[in-house]
Design a protein around this motif. Structure first.
Motif, PDB file in Angstrom:
ATOM      1  N   THR A 143       9.492  -2.916  -3.090  1.00  0.00           N
ATOM      2  CA  THR A 143       9.120  -4.291  -2.763  1.00  0.00           C
ATOM      3  C   THR A 143       7.989  -4.363  -1.744  1.00  0.00           C
ATOM      4  O   THR A 143       7.680  -5.439  -1.235  1.00  0.00           O
ATOM      5  CB  THR A 143      10.343  -5.043  -2.206  1.00  0.00           C
ATOM      6  N   SER A 144       7.364  -3.254  -1.427  1.00  0.00           N
ATOM      7  CA  SER A 144       6.313  -3.263  -0.417  1.00  0.00           C
ATOM      8  C   SER A 144       5.007  -3.802  -0.981  1.00  0.00           C
ATOM      9  O   SER A 144       4.758  -3.771  -2.191  1.00  0.00           O
ATOM     10  CB  SER A 144       6.093  -1.848   0.128  1.00  0.00           C
ATOM     11  N   THR A 145       4.153  -4.303  -0.073  1.00  0.00           N
ATOM     12  CA  THR A 145       2.790  -4.671  -0.412  1.00  0.00           C
ATOM     13  C   THR A 145       1.883  -3.519  -0.017  1.00  0.00           C
ATOM     14  O   THR A 145       1.952  -3.022   1.104  1.00  0.00           O
ATOM     15  CB  THR A 145       2.365  -5.946   0.322  1.00  0.00           C
ATOM     16  N   VAL A 146       1.023  -3.084  -0.930  1.00  0.00           N
ATOM     17  CA  VAL A 146       0.159  -1.930  -0.693  1.00  0.00           C
ATOM     18  C   VAL A 146      -1.227  -2.419  -0.279  1.00  0.00           C
ATOM     19  O   VAL A 146      -1.844  -3.248  -0.957  1.00  0.00           O
ATOM     20  CB  VAL A 146       0.060  -1.047  -1.945  1.00  0.00           C
ATOM     21  N   PHE A 147      -1.718  -1.887   0.842  1.00  0.00           N
ATOM     22  CA  PHE A 147      -3.044  -2.199   1.357  1.00  0.00           C
ATOM     23  C   PHE A 147      -3.882  -0.926   1.329  1.00  0.00           C
ATOM     24  O   PHE A 147      -3.419   0.136   1.763  1.00  0.00           O
ATOM     25  CB  PHE A 147      -2.971  -2.715   2.797  1.00  0.00           C
ATOM     26  N   ILE A 148      -5.126  -1.012   0.861  1.00  0.00           N
ATOM     27  CA  ILE A 148      -5.984   0.168   0.753  1.00  0.00           C
ATOM     28  C   ILE A 148      -7.348  -0.150   1.347  1.00  0.00           C
ATOM     29  O   ILE A 148      -7.973  -1.155   1.002  1.00  0.00           O
ATOM     30  CB  ILE A 148      -6.164   0.603  -0.712  1.00  0.00           C
ATOM     31  N   THR A 149      -7.805   0.715   2.255  1.00  0.00           N
ATOM     32  CA  THR A 149      -9.187   0.688   2.717  1.00  0.00           C
ATOM     33  C   THR A 149      -9.746   2.073   2.463  1.00  0.00           C
ATOM     34  O   THR A 149      -9.330   3.046   3.095  1.00  0.00           O
ATOM     35  CB  THR A 149      -9.300   0.331   4.202  1.00  0.00           C
ATOM     36  N   SER A 150     -10.681   2.187   1.519  1.00  0.00           N
ATOM     37  CA  SER A 150     -11.127   3.497   1.065  1.00  0.00           C
ATOM     38  C   SER A 150     -12.639   3.590   1.081  1.00  0.00           C
ATOM     39  O   SER A 150     -13.348   2.659   0.682  1.00  0.00           O
ATOM     40  CB  SER A 150     -10.620   3.761  -0.359  1.00  0.00           C
ATOM     41  N   ALA A 151     -13.139   4.752   1.532  1.00  0.00           N
ATOM     42  CA  ALA A 151     -14.575   5.004   1.545  1.00  0.00           C
ATOM     43  C   ALA A 151     -15.032   5.733   0.286  1.00  0.00           C
ATOM     44  O   ALA A 151     -16.172   6.180   0.215  1.00  0.00           O
ATOM     45  CB  ALA A 151     -14.940   5.822   2.783  1.00  0.00           C
ATOM     46  N   GLY A 152     -14.155   5.856  -0.682  1.00  0.00           N
ATOM     47  CA  GLY A 152     -14.516   6.570  -1.901  1.00  0.00           C
ATOM     48  C   GLY A 152     -13.661   6.137  -3.068  1.00  0.00           C
ATOM     49  O   GLY A 152     -12.926   5.139  -2.994  1.00  0.00           O
ATOM     50  N   ASN A 153     -13.722   6.880  -4.154  1.00  0.00           N
ATOM     51  CA  ASN A 153     -12.913   6.563  -5.325  1.00  0.00           C
ATOM     52  C   ASN A 153     -11.432   6.628  -4.983  1.00  0.00           C
ATOM     53  O   ASN A 153     -10.996   7.484  -4.206  1.00  0.00           O
ATOM     54  CB  ASN A 153     -13.224   7.530  -6.465  1.00  0.00           C
ATOM     55  N   THR A 154     -10.665   5.734  -5.596  1.00  0.00           N
ATOM     56  CA  THR A 154      -9.239   5.629  -5.280  1.00  0.00           C
ATOM     57  C   THR A 154      -8.419   5.646  -6.557  1.00  0.00           C
ATOM     58  O   THR A 154      -8.734   4.936  -7.515  1.00  0.00           O
ATOM     59  CB  THR A 154      -8.956   4.335  -4.492  1.00  0.00           C
ATOM     60  N   VAL A 155      -7.358   6.468  -6.545  1.00  0.00           N
ATOM     61  CA  VAL A 155      -6.404   6.527  -7.649  1.00  0.00           C
ATOM     62  C   VAL A 155      -5.025   6.185  -7.089  1.00  0.00           C
ATOM     63  O   VAL A 155      -4.584   6.781  -6.106  1.00  0.00           O
ATOM     64  CB  VAL A 155      -6.372   7.913  -8.307  1.00  0.00           C
ATOM     65  N   LEU A 156      -4.345   5.233  -7.716  1.00  0.00           N
ATOM     66  CA  LEU A 156      -3.006   4.841  -7.290  1.00  0.00           C
ATOM     67  C   LEU A 156      -2.114   4.762  -8.520  1.00  0.00           C
ATOM     68  O   LEU A 156      -2.404   4.030  -9.466  1.00  0.00           O
ATOM     69  CB  LEU A 156      -3.044   3.485  -6.585  1.00  0.00           C
ATOM     70  N   VAL A 157      -1.022   5.530  -8.493  1.00  0.00           N
ATOM     71  CA  VAL A 157      -0.054   5.554  -9.586  1.00  0.00           C
ATOM     72  C   VAL A 157       1.294   5.125  -9.047  1.00  0.00           C
ATOM     73  O   VAL A 157       1.715   5.564  -7.965  1.00  0.00           O
ATOM     74  CB  VAL A 157       0.055   6.963 -10.207  1.00  0.00           C
ATOM     75  N   THR A 158       1.982   4.255  -9.782  1.00  0.00           N
ATOM     76  CA  THR A 158       3.335   3.869  -9.407  1.00  0.00           C
ATOM     77  C   THR A 158       4.182   3.713 -10.664  1.00  0.00           C
ATOM     78  O   THR A 158       3.670   3.317 -11.722  1.00  0.00           O
ATOM     79  CB  THR A 158       3.348   2.564  -8.589  1.00  0.00           C
ATOM     80  N   SER A 159       5.453   4.029 -10.535  1.00  0.00           N
ATOM     81  CA  SER A 159       6.358   3.943 -11.675  1.00  0.00           C
ATOM     82  C   SER A 159       7.026   2.583 -11.772  1.00  0.00           C
ATOM     83  O   SER A 159       7.788   2.323 -12.702  1.00  0.00           O
ATOM     84  CB  SER A 159       7.428   5.033 -11.567  1.00  0.00           C
ATOM     85  N   THR A 160       6.756   1.690 -10.809  1.00  0.00           N
ATOM     86  CA  THR A 160       7.391   0.373 -10.781  1.00  0.00           C
ATOM     87  C   THR A 160       6.332  -0.694 -10.532  1.00  0.00           C
ATOM     88  O   THR A 160       5.153  -0.403 -10.353  1.00  0.00           O
ATOM     89  CB  THR A 160       8.451   0.308  -9.673  1.00  0.00           C
ATOM     90  N   ALA A 161       6.762  -1.943 -10.488  1.00  0.00           N
ATOM     91  CA  ALA A 161       5.866  -3.060 -10.220  1.00  0.00           C
ATOM     92  C   ALA A 161       5.173  -2.881  -8.873  1.00  0.00           C
ATOM     93  O   ALA A 161       5.698  -2.235  -7.967  1.00  0.00           O
ATOM     94  CB  ALA A 161       6.642  -4.375 -10.245  1.00  0.00           C
ATOM     95  N   LEU A 162       3.979  -3.485  -8.744  1.00  0.00           N
ATOM     96  CA  LEU A 162       3.183  -3.303  -7.540  1.00  0.00           C
ATOM     97  C   LEU A 162       2.589  -4.632  -7.101  1.00  0.00           C
ATOM     98  O   LEU A 162       2.071  -5.397  -7.920  1.00  0.00           O
ATOM     99  CB  LEU A 162       2.048  -2.307  -7.797  1.00  0.00           C
ATOM    100  N   GLU A 163       2.655  -4.893  -5.781  1.00  0.00           N
ATOM    101  CA  GLU A 163       1.924  -6.012  -5.190  1.00  0.00           C
ATOM    102  C   GLU A 163       0.799  -5.432  -4.342  1.00  0.00           C
ATOM    103  O   GLU A 163       1.030  -4.620  -3.445  1.00  0.00           O
ATOM    104  CB  GLU A 163       2.827  -6.886  -4.327  1.00  0.00           C
TER     105      GLU A 163
END
Length: 211
Positions: A158-178
């Motif tokens: 149930t978490s909210t994911v925040f990303i600050t990235s200086a390059g390419n980003t890959v994010l994988v999750t097995s469940t719903a994502l906010e």
């Protein structure tokens, strides 16, 4: 020794440092090849730079916090977070170099996860973030520094994911994502295995590459 009761740890220079403590401990300035800290009942905090040429391992009791986020921290190798007997509560880490946030086993927490690095952020094993409010990943290095969180069984619950990235980003999750407010200088690859993707209210997502 498990019966040790140290309020603050300061090590000027050493090879391997291995500390057991009966309750909470604050890690001040430590310069060593490797560091192992195991607290029996309470929390691990960090008020001075930890500078290592090798690995670090931090272990706390179930539902406790490990906060090693001093801005001078430099971990030379793997950084391991362990919940003794169950899941940790909150985990925060800052590293002036690249960091693998689950190098030897899955990282299971029930609270918030905060990771900031002047290098790449990667994982070898899965991230299980249960019932958290936020999971935050930040890289502050020059352009081209990636965030690669590609564990097939990642679960941000149930978490909210925040990303600050200086390059390419890959994010994988097995469940719903906010997804919360995020800024990605590069391409963004998101794999949510067919689960719903939502955007947090009032959030702004900026991607300069391809999504």
């Amino acid at each position: 020794q498990a019966a040790n009761d140290l309020n603050k740890l300061v090590v000027v220079s050493a090879a391997a440092v291995d500390i057991e403590d009966a309750d909470n401990i604050d890690i001040g300035s430590v310069t060593a090849t490797s560091l192992t800290v195991d607290v029996a009942t309470l929390d691990i905090s960090n008020s001075g730079p930890i500078v290592l040429t090798g690995a670090a391992s931090f272990e706390a009791d179930t539902a406790r916090n490990i906060i090693v986020a001093d801005t001078g921290n430099s971990f030379g190798a793997n950084v391991v977070f362990i919940g003794e007997g169950g899941n940790l509560e909150n985990v925060s880490v800052f590293d002036t170099t690249a960091i693998d946030i689950a190098p030897t086993a899955d990282l299971d927490i029930d609270g918030d996860l905060w990771v900031k690095s002047n290098g790449a952020i990667t994982q070898t094993n899965d991230l299980i973030v249960n019932n958290a409010e936020t999971a935050t990943f930040i890289t502050t290095a020059t352009a081209g520094t990636p965030i690669n969180l590609n564990g097939a069984a990642n679960d941000f619950a149930t978490s909210t994911v925040f990303i600050t990235s200086a390059g390419n980003t890959v994010l994988v999750t097995s469940t719903a994502l906010e997804l919360g407010t995020s800024s990605i200088t590069g391409d963004f690859t998101l794999d949510i295995a067919g689960a719903p993707l939502t955007q947090a209210a009032s959030s702004i997502i900026t991607i300069t590459g391809t999504a």
